[in-house]
Structures are given as C-alpha cells and as structure tokens.
Scaffold this active site. Sequence first.
Site, mmCIF file in Angstrom:
data_model
loop_
_atom_site.group_PDB
_atom_site.id
_atom_site.type_symbol
_atom_site.label_atom_id
_atom_site.label_comp_id
_atom_site.label_asym_id
_atom_site.label_seq_id
_atom_site.Cartn_x
_atom_site.Cartn_y
_atom_site.Cartn_z
ATOM 1 N N TYR A 1 -3.070 -3.247 -10.930
ATOM 2 C CA TYR A 1 -2.129 -3.767 -10.910
ATOM 3 C C TYR A 1 -1.765 -4.402 -12.295
ATOM 4 C CZ TYR A 1 -5.797 -4.288 -7.008
ATOM 5 O OH TYR A 1 -6.118 -4.452 -5.620
ATOM 6 N N HIS B 1 2.841 -6.064 -2.166
ATOM 7 C CA HIS B 1 1.681 -5.648 -3.101
ATOM 8 C C HIS B 1 2.354 -5.023 -4.110
ATOM 9 C CE1 HIS B 1 -1.368 -6.075 1.024
ATOM 10 N NE2 HIS B 1 0.009 -5.768 1.123
#
Length: 146
Positions: A28, A104
């Site tokens: 991430y 996302h």
Amino acid sequence: MSTSASRRVLVLNGPNLNLLGQREPAVYGTTTLADISAMLAAAGPLGLRTELRQTNHEGQMIDWLHEARNDTHAVILNPGGWTHTSVALHDAVKAIGTPVIEVHISNPHARESFRHTSFVSPVARGVIVGFGADGYLLALHAASRF
C-alpha cells in the site's frame, strides 16, 4: 476552489485504511490518509471541494453514502475489504444515484483470488486500481468531468 455543496466530493475510506502508510507498505505504500487529503486539497483548480472520511464500521459507511445522495457531486470510495464481501455496500451505492468511483491503491486482480471479485464495481461509475495514492487524484479528475 468552489465551496458549493453541489461540487463537494466525499472521499470515503473503509476498514484498516486508517493504518495507511504503516500497514503493509510493500503493498500500500507509505502515503497516509492525511497525505492523500492534502494532495486532493491541492487539486483545487478542478473546482471541487473534497471531504475525506474513514471508518472501520460498515453501517457508518452506508450512512455516509446515504448522506451523499442529497448534496454531493460525486463519491470516491475505497471500500477496503468490504469490496469483496458487502452486498449492503453494493445496495447503498446503487441506491444513492450519486456517481461513485471505486478506488484501490493496489491492484486486487494481481493479488489473492478472493480479492478478484468486487461487489461495488458493478454499481460504480468507474474503477481505478493499482496506481497507489495517485488513484485518488485520477478519480478526482474523473469526477471533475461529471
């Protein structure tokens, strides 16, 4: 930057995204939600006013989506793990009539097979995946064209 409620974009983030920048940085990245909020605020020339929120509670997310029905230009939604599990979130996005862009940070299609199905994608205006935190900016640029 417009302060009109009709040009407000809610940026809604689901479970565990409060740990962005700390949780699995290899997946991430190291950008935090505060960094993303600042990045979106700096995109002021688009004429949109962003409001970033995060919750680990599904009912809260649904309430925020319902709120967006009346006074929001668009929603940028990172549903986190609810992407793959929540029929209720699917129904809320479908019900509000406000354009929702699903975002996302990672590319779920390049990860575990259980992440390949999204309950949100079929009812979202568009989907942006795999561009890291820049996906939020891409979504904001898309929303500016609605």
